[in-house]
Design an enzyme around this catalytic site. Structure first.
Site, mmCIF file in Angstrom:
data_model
loop_
_atom_site.group_PDB
_atom_site.id
_atom_site.type_symbol
_atom_site.label_atom_id
_atom_site.label_comp_id
_atom_site.label_asym_id
_atom_site.label_seq_id
_atom_site.Cartn_x
_atom_site.Cartn_y
_atom_site.Cartn_z
ATOM 1 N N LEU A 36 0.786 -1.249 0.188
ATOM 2 C CA LEU A 36 0.009 0.049 0.011
ATOM 3 C C LEU A 36 0.918 1.189 0.045
ATOM 4 O O LEU A 36 0.396 2.376 -0.289
ATOM 5 C CB LEU A 36 -0.868 0.141 1.125
ATOM 6 C CG LEU A 36 -1.974 -1.021 1.279
ATOM 7 C CD1 LEU A 36 -2.671 -1.041 2.571
ATOM 8 C CD2 LEU A 36 -3.032 -0.768 0.164
ATOM 9 N N LYS A 73 14.839 -6.134 5.495
ATOM 10 C CA LYS A 73 15.191 -5.174 6.643
ATOM 11 C C LYS A 73 16.349 -5.116 7.455
ATOM 12 O O LYS A 73 16.909 -4.526 7.818
ATOM 13 C CB LYS A 73 13.811 -5.299 7.352
ATOM 14 C CG LYS A 73 12.752 -4.684 6.878
ATOM 15 C CD LYS A 73 11.510 -4.710 7.912
ATOM 16 C CE LYS A 73 10.250 -4.004 7.276
ATOM 17 N NZ LYS A 73 9.212 -3.858 8.297
ATOM 18 N N ASN A 105 13.651 0.155 8.065
ATOM 19 C CA ASN A 105 12.818 0.215 6.945
ATOM 20 C C ASN A 105 12.796 1.221 5.931
ATOM 21 O O ASN A 105 12.021 1.504 5.127
ATOM 22 C CB ASN A 105 11.462 -0.008 7.547
ATOM 23 C CG ASN A 105 10.913 1.110 8.175
ATOM 24 O OD1 ASN A 105 11.331 2.020 8.800
ATOM 25 N ND2 ASN A 105 9.508 1.456 7.971
ATOM 26 N N GLY A 162 3.586 -12.553 20.275
ATOM 27 C CA GLY A 162 4.581 -12.936 19.223
ATOM 28 C C GLY A 162 6.140 -12.386 19.563
ATOM 29 O O GLY A 162 6.396 -11.677 20.492
ATOM 30 N N ALA A 163 7.014 -12.925 18.771
ATOM 31 C CA ALA A 163 8.242 -12.704 18.695
ATOM 32 C C ALA A 163 9.009 -12.610 17.703
ATOM 33 O O ALA A 163 10.297 -12.983 17.428
ATOM 34 C CB ALA A 163 9.069 -13.658 19.683
ATOM 35 N N GLY A 196 9.960 -10.320 13.693
ATOM 36 C CA GLY A 196 10.574 -9.172 13.300
ATOM 37 C C GLY A 196 9.628 -7.771 14.117
ATOM 38 O O GLY A 196 10.276 -6.842 14.800
ATOM 39 N N GLU A 201 12.165 -19.439 22.686
ATOM 40 C CA GLU A 201 13.656 -19.145 22.485
ATOM 41 C C GLU A 201 13.705 -17.903 21.854
ATOM 42 O O GLU A 201 14.507 -17.130 22.072
ATOM 43 C CB GLU A 201 14.394 -20.170 21.811
ATOM 44 C CG GLU A 201 14.493 -21.771 22.351
ATOM 45 C CD GLU A 201 12.980 -22.570 22.440
ATOM 46 O OE1 GLU A 201 12.447 -22.301 21.382
ATOM 47 O OE2 GLU A 201 12.721 -23.342 23.369
ATOM 48 N N TYR A 257 -3.963 -4.963 10.047
ATOM 49 C CA TYR A 257 -5.055 -4.192 9.363
ATOM 50 C C TYR A 257 -5.712 -4.701 8.278
ATOM 51 O O TYR A 257 -6.582 -4.169 7.853
ATOM 52 C CB TYR A 257 -4.397 -2.745 8.898
ATOM 53 C CG TYR A 257 -3.195 -2.972 8.268
ATOM 54 C CD1 TYR A 257 -3.447 -3.104 6.677
ATOM 55 C CD2 TYR A 257 -2.065 -2.962 8.386
ATOM 56 C CE1 TYR A 257 -2.708 -3.513 5.798
ATOM 57 C CE2 TYR A 257 -0.918 -3.083 7.460
ATOM 58 C CZ TYR A 257 -1.057 -3.375 6.223
ATOM 59 O OH TYR A 257 -0.159 -3.437 5.263
ATOM 60 N N GLY A 261 -4.069 -2.062 12.963
ATOM 61 C CA GLY A 261 -2.350 -1.462 12.589
ATOM 62 C C GLY A 261 -2.477 -0.392 11.434
ATOM 63 O O GLY A 261 -1.222 -0.082 11.105
HETATM 64 P P1 ATR Z 1 6.592 -10.237 11.449
HETATM 65 O O1 ATR Z 1 7.848 -9.596 10.770
HETATM 66 O O2 ATR Z 1 5.245 -9.557 10.678
HETATM 67 O O3 ATR Z 1 6.657 -10.062 12.970
HETATM 68 P P2 ATR Z 1 7.365 -13.089 11.653
HETATM 69 O O4 ATR Z 1 8.801 -12.520 12.007
HETATM 70 O O5 ATR Z 1 7.209 -14.010 10.646
HETATM 71 O O6 ATR Z 1 6.706 -11.949 11.180
HETATM 72 O O7 ATR Z 1 6.646 -13.371 12.939
HETATM 73 C C1 ATR Z 1 5.407 -14.105 13.239
HETATM 74 C C2 ATR Z 1 4.988 -14.314 14.384
HETATM 75 O O8 ATR Z 1 3.856 -14.958 14.546
HETATM 76 C C3 ATR Z 1 5.979 -15.207 15.710
HETATM 77 O O9 ATR Z 1 5.833 -14.827 16.876
HETATM 78 C C4 ATR Z 1 5.314 -16.453 15.088
HETATM 79 O O10 ATR Z 1 5.580 -17.600 16.308
HETATM 80 P P3 ATR Z 1 6.742 -18.458 16.299
HETATM 81 O O11 ATR Z 1 7.851 -17.371 16.551
HETATM 82 O O12 ATR Z 1 6.688 -19.375 17.333
HETATM 83 O O13 ATR Z 1 6.854 -18.797 14.635
HETATM 84 C C5 ATR Z 1 3.919 -16.136 15.318
HETATM 85 N N1 ATR Z 1 2.965 -17.190 14.540
HETATM 86 C C6 ATR Z 1 2.796 -17.550 13.175
HETATM 87 N N2 ATR Z 1 1.950 -18.416 13.156
HETATM 88 C C7 ATR Z 1 1.372 -18.794 14.444
HETATM 89 C C8 ATR Z 1 0.734 -19.657 14.917
HETATM 90 N N3 ATR Z 1 -0.098 -20.555 14.084
HETATM 91 N N4 ATR Z 1 0.425 -19.694 16.435
HETATM 92 C C9 ATR Z 1 1.230 -19.036 16.894
HETATM 93 N N5 ATR Z 1 1.891 -17.901 16.603
HETATM 94 C C10 ATR Z 1 2.191 -17.832 15.526
#
Ligand code: ATR
Length: 289
Positions: free
Chosen positions: A22, A71, A92, A131-132, A134, A159, A229, A250
């Protein structure tokens, strides 16, 4: 329409894929509304980021956004990196200087502006980050930098959350992060917290998914921000509202990261009224899709 002339400055997005971004719509509208002689295009970069950035500099490209998968890898091509972007390890936005491009992380500037806009105060408060990946990493740096009292990072893969906590302790010298598997959300000690949802769960087309569905988790929240979003109202946001709590998507973060990049490239300040108009345009876009 923007009139393209010999003087028109070119900015663009480097990534792969870039076709559905976008950013061209946002930046070209910002340019049109502020009568700026700038156009924004996409550059699909598949293999060689060093050649791409060097080539863009030689071609007098004025500035660039960078998205997946570049990135992190783009940093070694830059002449300088902003301190917080360097600590996060992700850039970015590239801004042209005499010596090369300088890197910033306007995702984080955008997220900060969104929090301010929605009246969410981080200082001294407890934040639960789902989440963890990027995005979570950048947001965790911001939260700790902004003085959050305690940040819980909940992730399926513990981890990855632990790595973010360790990196932040080393870079920022504050030890306020607690790490948990998502399934153990009930061990959050605080009875009121701000939630930031950064996982891909709930993203179109899986609009009925969310990582936590237990009502009690939402009852204890003060408010929730989902960085998704699309859809405009995620399942996470709906559950938050069912518990009577405000929730936000978002889209503002997306817009404000673009505004921050635009301001850096053009050494200008976008007015509130222009920002609001572009926000309305984005809302209309999502009503139509
Ligand atoms: P971004 O850059 O948008 O943060 P990413 O780095 O691919 O994308 O991170 C995706 C996040 O969604 C991670 O925290 C991932 O969890 P894992 O680190 O365990 O992979 C989480 N995620 C994706 N699918 C998931 C699912 N089905 N259940 C729980 N967490 C999920």
């Amino acid at each position: 329409m923007i009139e393209i002339k010999g003087t028109t400055k070119v900015c663009g997005l480097i990534g792969n894929p870039v076709e559905h971004s976008l950013s061209p719509m946002i930046h070209n509208e910002l340019s049109r509304m502020s009568n700026s002689d700038m156009v924004y295009v996409t550059f699909k970069v598949e293999k060689d980021i060093l050649t791409a950035v060097g080539g863009a500099f030689e071609l007098n490209v004025n500035g660039m956004n960078v998205t997946v998968p570049w990135k992190e890898k783009v940093i070694c091509t830059l002449c300088e990196t902003d301190k917080l972007a360097g600590d996060i390890g992700a850039v970015n936005t590239l801004v042209r200087t005499e010596r090369g491009f300088k890197g910033y992380n306007t995702d984080i500037i955008g997220f900060k502006r969104q929090l301010e806009d929605d009246g969410i105060d981080i200082k001294g408060n407890t934040v639960v980050l789902l989440g963890a990946g990027g995005a979570a990493r950048a947001i965790a740096f911001l939260l700790v930098n902004e003085g959050a009292g305690c940040v819980y990072i909940l992730n399926r893969t513990v981890e990855k959350a632990q790595r973010i906590a360790d990196d932040i302790r080393t870079s920022l010298g504050r030890d306020v992060i607690k790490v948990l598997p998502i399934s153990e959300y009930k061990s959050i000690a605080e009875s009121e917290y701000i939630v930031v949802q950064t996982t891909n769960v709930g993203l179109h087309p899986n609009i009925d998914d969310t990582v936590i569905s237990d009502k009690e988790f939402y009852d204890n929240a003060r408010c929730g921000v989902d960085i998704i979003y699309n859809p405009f109202n995620t399942k996470f946001m709906k559950l938050m509202r069912l518990s009577g709590k405000p929730s936000y998507n978002g889209l503002k973060m997306l817009l404000y990261q673009a505004v921050a990049a635009y301001e850096l490239w053009n050494d200008t300040k976008i007015s509130r009224s222009v920002t609001d108009e572009v926000y309305k345009m984005l809302c209309r876009h999502f009503e139509e899709v």
